[in-house]
Design an enzyme around this catalytic site. Structure first.
Site, PDB file in Angstrom:
ATOM      1  N   GLN A 103       0.994  -1.060  -0.186  1.00 38.65           N
ATOM      2  CA  GLN A 103       0.070   0.090  -0.058  1.00 38.65           C
ATOM      3  C   GLN A 103       0.862   1.159   0.075  1.00 38.65           C
ATOM      4  O   GLN A 103       0.326   2.263   0.050  1.00 38.65           O
ATOM      5  CB  GLN A 103      -0.862   0.029   1.199  1.00 38.65           C
ATOM      6  N   ASN A 104       2.360   1.118   0.060  1.00 37.40           N
ATOM      7  CA  ASN A 104       3.173   2.042   0.136  1.00 37.40           C
ATOM      8  C   ASN A 104       3.369   2.733  -1.046  1.00 37.40           C
ATOM      9  O   ASN A 104       3.455   1.952  -2.112  1.00 37.40           O
ATOM     10  CB  ASN A 104       4.514   1.751   0.849  1.00 37.40           C
ATOM     11  N   HIS A 121      -1.572   1.290  -4.410  1.00 38.63           N
ATOM     12  CA  HIS A 121      -1.941   2.874  -4.229  1.00 38.63           C
ATOM     13  C   HIS A 121      -0.901   3.873  -5.050  1.00 38.63           C
ATOM     14  O   HIS A 121      -0.833   4.983  -4.551  1.00 38.63           O
ATOM     15  CB  HIS A 121      -1.852   3.183  -2.781  1.00 38.63           C
ATOM     16  N   CYS A 129       0.012  14.055 -15.603  1.00 43.96           N
ATOM     17  CA  CYS A 129      -1.037  15.156 -15.686  1.00 43.96           C
ATOM     18  C   CYS A 129      -2.338  14.885 -15.332  1.00 43.96           C
ATOM     19  O   CYS A 129      -2.961  13.843 -15.229  1.00 43.96           O
ATOM     20  CB  CYS A 129      -1.106  15.554 -17.155  1.00 43.96           C
ATOM     21  N   CYS A 132      -4.598  15.139 -18.888  1.00 46.41           N
ATOM     22  CA  CYS A 132      -4.591  14.240 -19.872  1.00 46.41           C
ATOM     23  C   CYS A 132      -3.881  12.856 -19.406  1.00 46.41           C
ATOM     24  O   CYS A 132      -3.445  11.981 -20.249  1.00 46.41           O
ATOM     25  CB  CYS A 132      -3.842  14.882 -21.084  1.00 46.41           C
ATOM     26  N   PRO A 223       3.420  -4.172  15.734  1.00 47.39           N
ATOM     27  CA  PRO A 223       3.407  -4.104  17.357  1.00 47.39           C
ATOM     28  C   PRO A 223       2.151  -3.923  18.072  1.00 47.39           C
ATOM     29  O   PRO A 223       2.007  -3.972  19.472  1.00 47.39           O
ATOM     30  CB  PRO A 223       4.187  -3.015  17.452  1.00 47.39           C
ATOM     31  N   ASP A 224       1.095  -3.411  17.242  1.00 46.70           N
ATOM     32  CA  ASP A 224      -0.190  -3.205  17.799  1.00 46.70           C
ATOM     33  C   ASP A 224      -1.256  -4.065  17.072  1.00 46.70           C
ATOM     34  O   ASP A 224      -1.095  -4.582  16.230  1.00 46.70           O
ATOM     35  CB  ASP A 224      -0.577  -1.542  17.410  1.00 46.70           C
ATOM     36  N   ALA A 240       8.737  -4.568  12.367  1.00 43.80           N
ATOM     37  CA  ALA A 240       9.029  -5.198  11.144  1.00 43.80           C
ATOM     38  C   ALA A 240      10.600  -5.459  11.066  1.00 43.80           C
ATOM     39  O   ALA A 240      10.935  -6.611  10.629  1.00 43.80           O
ATOM     40  CB  ALA A 240       8.675  -4.609  10.067  1.00 43.80           C
TER      41      ALA A 240
HETATM   42  C1  BV8 Z   1     -12.339   3.558  -3.788  1.00 40.55           C
HETATM   43  C2  BV8 Z   1      -2.066   6.681  -1.553  1.00 40.55           C
HETATM   44  C3  BV8 Z   1     -14.115   3.507  -4.923  1.00 40.55           C
HETATM   45  C4  BV8 Z   1      -2.196   7.972  -1.221  1.00 40.55           C
HETATM   46  C5  BV8 Z   1      -3.634   5.646   0.141  1.00 40.55           C
HETATM   47  C6  BV8 Z   1     -15.200  -0.276   2.488  1.00 40.55           C
HETATM   48  C7  BV8 Z   1     -15.522  -0.069   3.793  1.00 40.55           C
HETATM   49  C8  BV8 Z   1     -15.128   1.305   4.082  1.00 40.55           C
HETATM   50  C9  BV8 Z   1     -14.739   2.024   3.315  1.00 40.55           C
HETATM   51  C10 BV8 Z   1     -14.308   2.086   2.278  1.00 40.55           C
HETATM   52  C11 BV8 Z   1     -14.937   0.490   1.584  1.00 40.55           C
HETATM   53  N1  BV8 Z   1     -14.520   0.570   0.263  1.00 40.55           N
HETATM   54  C12 BV8 Z   1     -14.094   1.777   0.105  1.00 40.55           C
HETATM   55  C13 BV8 Z   1     -13.803   2.591   0.982  1.00 40.55           C
HETATM   56  C14 BV8 Z   1     -13.248   4.052   1.068  1.00 40.55           C
HETATM   57  C15 BV8 Z   1     -12.124   4.103   1.376  1.00 40.55           C
HETATM   58  C16 BV8 Z   1     -11.615   3.595   2.509  1.00 40.55           C
HETATM   59  O1  BV8 Z   1     -11.103   2.562   2.690  1.00 40.55           O
HETATM   60  N2  BV8 Z   1     -11.634   4.574   3.737  1.00 40.55           N
HETATM   61  C17 BV8 Z   1     -11.167   3.825   4.997  1.00 40.55           C
HETATM   62  C18 BV8 Z   1     -10.231   4.726   5.614  1.00 40.55           C
HETATM   63  C19 BV8 Z   1     -12.735   3.583   5.925  1.00 40.55           C
HETATM   64  N3  BV8 Z   1     -11.188   3.489   0.153  1.00 40.55           N
HETATM   65  C20 BV8 Z   1     -10.978   4.163  -0.942  1.00 40.55           C
HETATM   66  O2  BV8 Z   1     -11.341   5.320  -1.150  1.00 40.55           O
HETATM   67  C21 BV8 Z   1     -10.297   3.590  -2.012  1.00 40.55           C
HETATM   68  N4  BV8 Z   1     -10.731   3.851  -3.201  1.00 40.55           N
HETATM   69  O3  BV8 Z   1     -12.781   2.840  -2.516  1.00 40.55           O
HETATM   70  O4  BV8 Z   1     -12.859   3.889  -4.543  1.00 40.55           O
HETATM   71  C22 BV8 Z   1     -14.052   3.487  -6.404  1.00 40.55           C
HETATM   72  C23 BV8 Z   1     -14.305   2.410  -7.005  1.00 40.55           C
HETATM   73  C24 BV8 Z   1     -14.523   2.399  -8.342  1.00 40.55           C
HETATM   74  C25 BV8 Z   1     -14.331   3.654  -9.021  1.00 40.55           C
HETATM   75  C26 BV8 Z   1     -14.279   4.960  -8.359  1.00 40.55           C
HETATM   76  C27 BV8 Z   1     -14.228   4.939  -6.849  1.00 40.55           C
HETATM   77  C28 BV8 Z   1      -8.804   4.241  -2.108  1.00 40.55           C
HETATM   78  C29 BV8 Z   1      -8.041   3.973  -0.781  1.00 40.55           C
HETATM   79  C30 BV8 Z   1      -6.706   4.345  -1.344  1.00 40.55           C
HETATM   80  C31 BV8 Z   1      -6.212   5.857  -0.740  1.00 40.55           C
HETATM   81  N5  BV8 Z   1      -4.770   5.934  -0.907  1.00 40.55           N
HETATM   82  N6  BV8 Z   1      -2.617   6.021  -0.159  1.00 40.55           N
HETATM   83  C32 BV8 Z   1      -1.244   8.591  -0.368  1.00 40.55           C
HETATM   84  O5  BV8 Z   1      -0.183   7.808   0.214  1.00 40.55           O
HETATM   85  O6  BV8 Z   1      -1.118   9.986   0.069  1.00 40.55           O
HETATM   86  S1  BV8 Z   1      -4.341   4.925   1.503  1.00 40.55           S
HETATM   87  C33 BV8 Z   1      -3.034   5.171   2.565  1.00 40.55           C
HETATM   88  O7  BV8 Z   1      -3.552   4.962   3.859  1.00 40.55           O
HETATM   89  C34 BV8 Z   1      -1.951   4.203   2.321  1.00 40.55           C
HETATM   90  O8  BV8 Z   1      -1.573   3.857   0.998  1.00 40.55           O
HETATM   91  C35 BV8 Z   1      -2.461   3.001   3.257  1.00 40.55           C
HETATM   92  O9  BV8 Z   1      -3.190   2.080   2.397  1.00 40.55           O
HETATM   93  C36 BV8 Z   1      -3.484   3.623   4.189  1.00 40.55           C
HETATM   94  C37 BV8 Z   1      -2.610   3.532   5.594  1.00 40.55           C
HETATM   95  O10 BV8 Z   1      -2.871   2.456   6.133  1.00 40.55           O
HETATM   96  P1  BV8 Z   1      -1.466   1.354   6.378  1.00 40.55           P
HETATM   97  O11 BV8 Z   1      -0.540   1.514   5.439  1.00 40.55           O
HETATM   98  O12 BV8 Z   1      -2.021   0.508   7.167  1.00 40.55           O
HETATM   99  O13 BV8 Z   1      -0.807   2.610   7.598  1.00 40.55           O
HETATM  100  P2  BV8 Z   1      -1.496   3.427   8.982  1.00 40.55           P
HETATM  101  O14 BV8 Z   1      -0.613   4.431   9.379  1.00 40.55           O
HETATM  102  O15 BV8 Z   1      -2.833   3.302   8.988  1.00 40.55           O
HETATM  103  O16 BV8 Z   1      -0.919   2.155  10.039  1.00 40.55           O
HETATM  104  C38 BV8 Z   1       0.486   1.709  10.201  1.00 40.55           C
HETATM  105  C39 BV8 Z   1       0.301   0.431  10.951  1.00 40.55           C
HETATM  106  O17 BV8 Z   1       1.886   0.120  11.140  1.00 40.55           O
HETATM  107  C40 BV8 Z   1      -0.337   0.425  12.434  1.00 40.55           C
HETATM  108  O18 BV8 Z   1      -1.218  -0.645  12.529  1.00 40.55           O
HETATM  109  C41 BV8 Z   1       0.782   0.535  13.291  1.00 40.55           C
HETATM  110  O19 BV8 Z   1       0.811  -0.358  14.557  1.00 40.55           O
HETATM  111  C42 BV8 Z   1       2.004  -0.468  12.489  1.00 40.55           C
HETATM  112  N7  BV8 Z   1       3.425   0.052  12.611  1.00 40.55           N
HETATM  113  C43 BV8 Z   1       3.808   0.932  13.071  1.00 40.55           C
HETATM  114  N8  BV8 Z   1       5.253   0.949  13.342  1.00 40.55           N
HETATM  115  C44 BV8 Z   1       5.422  -0.319  12.947  1.00 40.55           C
HETATM  116  C45 BV8 Z   1       4.254  -0.948  12.468  1.00 40.55           C
HETATM  117  N9  BV8 Z   1       3.983  -2.339  12.030  1.00 40.55           N
HETATM  118  C46 BV8 Z   1       5.512  -3.110  12.023  1.00 40.55           C
HETATM  119  N10 BV8 Z   1       6.704  -2.659  12.285  1.00 40.55           N
HETATM  120  C47 BV8 Z   1       6.820  -1.222  12.677  1.00 40.55           C
HETATM  121  N11 BV8 Z   1       8.007  -0.706  13.003  1.00 40.55           N
HETATM  122 ZN    ZN Z   2      -1.812  17.073 -19.742  1.00 43.55          ZN
END
Ligand code: BV8
Ligand code: ZN
Length: 258
Positions: A103-104, A121, A129, A132, A223-224, A240
């Site tokens: 997802q990164n 993602h 762009c 386009c 960790p969580d 990790a």
């Molecule tokens: C879409 C790119 C429709 C941008 C990202 C079903 C149910 C509910 C909601 C929805 C659903 N289906 C769709 C939705 C809506 C939405 C969604 O999921 N909302 C959620 C928040 C409720 N999804 C969307 O909008 C998706 N698109 O559905 O489109 C559609 C379909 C057809 C046609 C048109 C439209 C798009 C989702 C993607 C968004 N873009 N990233 C950017 O990066 O700026 S998401 C972004 O956030 C990341 O890519 C990642 O996916 C997410 C963050 O999550 P994590 O990576 O898990 O990170 P997080 O910080 O949350 O957690 C970190 C974890 O690591 C923690 O658990 C922590 O404990 C742990 N940790 C910390 N340190 C360590 C560690 N683990 C190991 N070692 C360590 N040291």
């Molecule tokens: Zn263009």
């Protein structure tokens, strides 16, 4: 201090034949790349990441959003892959059929040697762009913004529309080919290792569930607690960069490069 891995987890990896690794922001945390949960700082402090990562935010304030992504890109550029990224590459080297789904939007997996991660993602390194979709060149390093600065996005050489980051924003569809590859791999794997994801963003959070539903074993490294605890047969609680090298070493006995 070596992270102790339960023998059953090592055995699961040692006997696995078709492995999928799913990663989230947590695997890059120990490289100094903030996770999505980490509070935003400076100018962005009053926004949550999910609000900034939307087409609407770019529409309303393109300089704010572009500045944020350019700052994230500079953070990633200065970061180095950690032992967690390296361990994933080692699993791929040991089991060539392994599929890495991330997802990164950083390139730390590639810099650790992973040949072909599936970026669900998008990427910080593929601006295009907003009109386009023509790929746009990466701005010069020299122009990297300090933290918390508005930066006007460049213009498209073709149609002069604003260039946008090559990431998938909330409300936008994932790249179909990437999603299909991830679902196919999850549906045919015997082991899925999910690392450093909160399991809250869909459809990415569905991937481990697809694997479990179709009989694969799931190991979670975090960790969580997360909603994926219930899906995982084994939950390895720890960072990790410590847990993954220990898991690889326990499974195959070869110690990872430090
Ligand atoms: C879409 C790119 C429709 C941008 C990202 C079903 C149910 C509910 C909601 C929805 C659903 N289906 C769709 C939705 C809506 C939405 C969604 O999921 N909302 C959620 C928040 C409720 N999804 C969307 O909008 C998706 N698109 O559905 O489109 C559609 C379909 C057809 C046609 C048109 C439209 C798009 C989702 C993607 C968004 N873009 N990233 C950017 O990066 O700026 S998401 C972004 O956030 C990341 O890519 C990642 O996916 C997410 C963050 O999550 P994590 O990576 O898990 O990170 P997080 O910080 O949350 O957690 C970190 C974890 O690591 C923690 O658990 C922590 O404990 C742990 N940790 C910390 N340190 C360590 C560690 N683990 C190991 N070692 C360590 N040291
Ligand atoms: Zn263009």
């Amino acid at each position: 201090m070596e992270h102790v891995v339960p023998p059953e987890a090592a055995a699961l990896l040692a006997r696995a034949r078709r492995v999928v690794v799913v990663t989230g922001a947590g695997i890059s945390a120990e490289s100094g790349v903030p996770t999505f949960r980490d509070a935003l700082t400076g100018l962005w402090q009053r926004f949550d990441a999910q609000a900034l990562a939307t087409p609407q935010a770019f529409e309303d304030d393109p300089d704010l959003v572009w500045g944020w992504y350019e700052w994230r890109r500079s953070t990633v550029r200065r970061a180095r892959p950690n032992a967690g990224h390296t361990a994933v590459a080692a699993i791929e080297a040991r089991l060539p059929g392994t599929v890495l789904v991330t997802q990164n939007v950083d390139d730390l997996h590639e810099r650790a040697g992973s040949r072909d991660p599936v970026h669900l993602h998008g990427s910080l390194l593929a601006p295009r762009c907003s009109g386009c979709s023509r790929p746009a060149p990466l701005p010069d390093v020299a122009d990297e913004p300090a933290e918390g600065r508005r930066v006007p996005p460049p213009r498209c050489a073709g149609c002069a529309a604003r260039v946008r980051p090559g990431v998938v924003w909330f409300g936008e569809a994932l790249p179909q080919a990437a999603l299909d590859r991830a679902v196919e791999a999850a549906a045919s794997c015997d082991l899925l290792v999910t690392v450093g994801t909160s399991g809250l963003v869909y459809p990415a959070a569905e991937i481990p569930r697809v694997a479990a539903r179709l009989g694969a074993t799931v190991i979670q490294v975090n960790p969580d607690e997360t909603p994926l605890d219930a899906v995982a047969e084994v939950n390895l609680r720890g960072p990790a960069a410590r847990v993954l090298p220990a898991l690889v070493a326990a499974a195959w006995g070869d110690t990872m490069p430090a």
